[in-house]
Structure formats: C-alpha cells, structure tokens
Design a protein around this motif. Structure first.
Motif, PDB file in Angstrom:
ATOM      1  N   UNK A 401       9.843 -23.720 -23.020  1.00 54.60           N
ATOM      2  CA  UNK A 401      10.571 -22.211 -22.381  1.00 54.60           C
ATOM      3  C   UNK A 401      11.095 -22.031 -20.893  1.00 54.60           C
ATOM      4  N   UNK A 402       9.918 -22.073 -20.418  1.00 53.63           N
ATOM      5  CA  UNK A 402       9.092 -22.081 -18.829  1.00 53.63           C
ATOM      6  C   UNK A 402      10.150 -22.679 -17.991  1.00 53.63           C
ATOM      7  N   UNK A 403      10.468 -24.365 -18.996  1.00 60.86           N
ATOM      8  CA  UNK A 403      11.095 -25.744 -17.999  1.00 60.86           C
ATOM      9  C   UNK A 403      12.440 -25.144 -17.895  1.00 60.86           C
ATOM     10  N   UNK A 404      13.018 -25.009 -19.000  1.00 57.13           N
ATOM     11  CA  UNK A 404      14.533 -24.952 -19.393  1.00 57.13           C
ATOM     12  C   UNK A 404      14.524 -23.750 -18.453  1.00 57.13           C
ATOM     13  N   UNK A 405      14.361 -22.774 -18.052  1.00 56.05           N
ATOM     14  CA  UNK A 405      14.563 -21.580 -17.512  1.00 56.05           C
ATOM     15  C   UNK A 405      14.684 -21.383 -16.373  1.00 56.05           C
ATOM     16  N   UNK A 406      13.680 -21.872 -15.280  1.00 53.38           N
ATOM     17  CA  UNK A 406      13.683 -23.136 -14.296  1.00 53.38           C
ATOM     18  C   UNK A 406      14.842 -23.769 -13.995  1.00 53.38           C
ATOM     19  N   UNK A 407      14.851 -24.477 -14.156  1.00 53.97           N
ATOM     20  CA  UNK A 407      16.649 -25.471 -14.436  1.00 53.97           C
ATOM     21  C   UNK A 407      17.512 -24.557 -13.616  1.00 53.97           C
ATOM     22  N   UNK A 408      18.223 -25.353 -13.280  1.00 54.78           N
ATOM     23  CA  UNK A 408      19.723 -25.314 -12.896  1.00 54.78           C
ATOM     24  C   UNK A 408      20.263 -25.807 -14.117  1.00 54.78           C
TER      25      UNK A 408
END
Length: 408
Positions: A401-408
């Motif tokens: 979820x963290x990675x998903x929220x960070x990436x455009x």
C-alpha cells in the motif's frame, strides 16, 4: 507489463545475441545463475510453483531427469555464447521444485559445466533449496564437496497439524536435524524457510515454530505469510469452506512476533520477509531485488539482463524438445520476452528497493512522488534520512500500500 518486441534489427537474447542496450550493461553488473529443478516427490497443497511429480510427468523419473539434465547442459552452452563479456558468476541458486531430488553427481555436473562455460567467482555463493526429508547426512556431505556452500531448508512449521494442513511430508524435528547435519558437513550458511498464517495455526504454534527454528542457530530465516493461490488444492478447500482464508490481523500479529523474536536472536531484517545474521544475507536474492543480471536455466525459469526479460516454456518435455531436437543447432527454450522501458525499470526499482532495509534513494522518485513522502513519514510508515526512504515495521506490514500510494 506485457511482452513486447525487441527494437528492429536486434536479436532476442534466446536467439544468441543481446540487444546493444542490454549488452552494454553486462560488464557493469554482477551476473547470477538460477537453476530450476522442476521435480518433487509429492505436491504440497498450497504450492503453485512449476513443479511436477513422476505421475504428472507421465514418464519414469529417471528418464525425465536424464533429458532434463541434457537440456540444461545445452542451455548453459547457449548462455555462454550469448553472454560474451559478462563477469564470472557471483551466485548460483538451485530452486524448484525440490532440487535435492537430483543426485549429488548431478549437482557436481551442473556446477562443473557452469564453471567451465560461464566462469565462477572464487567467493561465489552457491545455494540449494531442500526439503528436510530429501537429504541425508551423507548427501549433505556430498553436496558440500560438489561446491554447494549455502542451503535453505523448507521447514515451514514445527506444529504437526500445520504441516498436515500444508501437506508437508517431513516430521516436525526433521528440519532441525537437517540443519545439524549441514553444519557438520561444513556449509557456510544455513537458512530456514517458515510459513505463517496456515488455517488452524495459533499464535502459540507460531511462537513455538520460531523458537524451534532459532534453537539450531540458523544464519538466515525467511518468513512468508501463507498465500492462497488459485488452482491449488488449498484454494479449493477454502472455496468449499473446508478451511478459512488466512486472517489479515492474524498475519500482522504473527509478522510482528517473528520480527521481535528474530531480531532478539541477532538476525536483522534486510528485506520485508527475510532476516539474517550480519554478512549472511542471501546474495542471490539481493541481486533480484536490486535488478542485477541473471540467467534462469530450466523449465519455466525467468531471466533478466540489462532490462530484457524472458522466460522459458514450463513443461519439462517441451523444454527438452526445444533444446535437444537438433544437436547442431539447439532451439530456444524461451516462451516469451519483454523489453522494459526506462519508466518500467524505474517503477520496478521503487517496488523492490523500498522493501529493503537500506531503503530507496529519494531521488529515484519523481517530484510529484517525493511530495507524498511527508504524509508517509507522518503516518509512521517510513523514515527519511541521508537521502533514503526506509520502511518502519508498520510500513513493512503495509508495504504494498505504501508503494502504491507513493507511485504516480
């Protein structure tokens, strides 16, 4: 990412040449070899790997192994012609399946061919996975003498009812005995694989499994949450209501317990699901997570060189047929390939490196993505220091979820 064509005029790696862009990276990055051994004595109910029992292959085990080993030797020759200018192998990893269904002489033969055709660094890490009941005291001595210096045992649990649910064939104490044998045989590093979240596994069951694993002082522990994969017998049991789906809160509790116990025993986390004593991290897996180069040998194996990725046909018979039909001009075992764009390689780097304890260099992120870092830090999911973003324990629980929220 979908398979894509190579640039005009450039041959596919499996055709004997690398695109110029990939070849240029060969001498700048380490090179590893993955050897997929697709054989298992039995299939575990949760497993969706590319593995086959003798009954599934429809052939005598000895015949299947003979053609597999001949094809494997041919693919090594193909790789040697393709990887001109590459450094010697820094890591070799035998995975499966159950690699230790092969005879010790087969390991020695494969390693000898890799060394002769591709070269091998003096300090190369050579790993094999093993089921605890697929080795003996004598076979471990033989594997060590053949050149294998790191071994990873699939312990999974020490609770008999958990092993039964997973359809593992070894007894609870067998993995611990196998570690002792491996130590006596002189292995440089010994790892244990554990699975948590199996239906019916209590918190005490999980604590006991961790304590038992730590009682033999492993150098490395991998702890994975159980995933119910489509098409497995476990998935069918869940679908029929025979077994419940793993509970997310239970999985989180067990991850925290593992992190606390393993850290207290001197094993530091270096990837979300992996802990090791200092200097005992799995170098081969680190190469995956940092996008180094590797050639995957065997049925269904995946390869990556300089942003070009390809994967072999899955069935052992098809794999052997492609490589052995014409001895003078072996065909390609590759099923498909893709060339990653710069944007895809950057995104993959974020996906993988943020899972590492070293974290991700912030400058890999785009300005719009860097603008989201304060929210991630304020939420207690990561810390930013020395130009790197590192996940906290809570962040590791929510890594995707963290990675998903960070990436455009």
């Amino acid at each position: 990412m979908s398979p894509s064509a190579l640039p005009d005029g450039e041959a596919a790696p499996e055709d004997g040449a690398l695109p110029a862009s990939a070849a240029a990276e060969l001498h700048r990055r380490a090179l590893g070899a993955y050897v997929h051994v697709p054989f298992c004595a039995t299939r575990c109910g949760y497993c969706d790997f590319n593995t086959y029992t003798a009954a599934e292959l429809g052939a005598e085990p000895g015949d299947a192994r003979t053609s597999y080993l001949r094809a494997l030797a041919t693919e090594i020759d193909v790789a040697a012609r393709t990887l001109t200018g590459a450094p010697p192998l820094s890591t070799v990893f035998f995975g499966g399946g159950t690699p230790t269904t092969l005879a010790v002489d087969d390991f020695a033969s494969v390693l000898g061919r890799l060394r002769a055709r591709l070269g091998m660094a003096d300090d190369a890490e050579v790993t094999t996975e093993a089921n605890p009941d697929s080795v003996t005291e004598q076979s471990l001595v033989g594997l060590r003498e053949a050149g294998v210096n790191r071994i990873s045992f699939g312990m999974q649990s020490s609770a008999p009812h958990v092993l039964a649910t997973l359809e593992r064939t070894h007894t609870p104490g067998r993995a611990l005995q196998a570690v002792r044998w491996a130590r006596a045989a002189g292995f440089d590093s010994v790892s244990l694989d554990l699975i948590y979240g199996t239906p019916g596994e209590s918190l005490d069951d999980w604590r006991r499994s961790l304590d038992d694993a730590l009682s033999v002082n492993p150098d490395h522990v991998s702890a994975y949450s159980l995933i119910v994969e489509d098409g497995t017998r476990l998935a069918a049991q869940v679908r029929r209501g025979v077994l419940p789906m793993p509970d997310e809160d239970d999985l989180a509790d067990k991850y925290v317990i593992a992190d606390q116990k393993l850290s207290a025993a001197g094993l530091d986390w270096y990837e979300v699901s992996n802990w090791a004593r200092p200097g005992r991290e799995c170098r081969h897996n680190m190469a995956y997570w940092t996008s180094e180069n590797w050639w995957g040998f065997g049925p269904g194996a995946h390869s990556h060189v300089g942003g070009v990725r390809w994967w072999n046909v899955k069935r052992p018979r098809a794999y052997a047929a492609r490589l052995l039909t014409d001895a003078s001009a072996p065909g390609s075992p590759a099923a498909a390939r893709e060339v990653l764009t710069d944007a895809e390689r950057r995104e993959e780097r974020v996906l993988l490196e943020l899972r590492l304890a070293d974290g991700l260099p912030v400058d890999v992120l785009r300005p719009t993505e860097r603008a989201r870092i304060p929210d991630v830090v304020t939420s207690g999911l990561a810390v930013e220091s020395a130009g790197r973003l590192r996940l906290t324990q809570r962040g590791r629980l929510l890594a995707d979820a963290v990675i998903r929220d960070l990436l455009d």
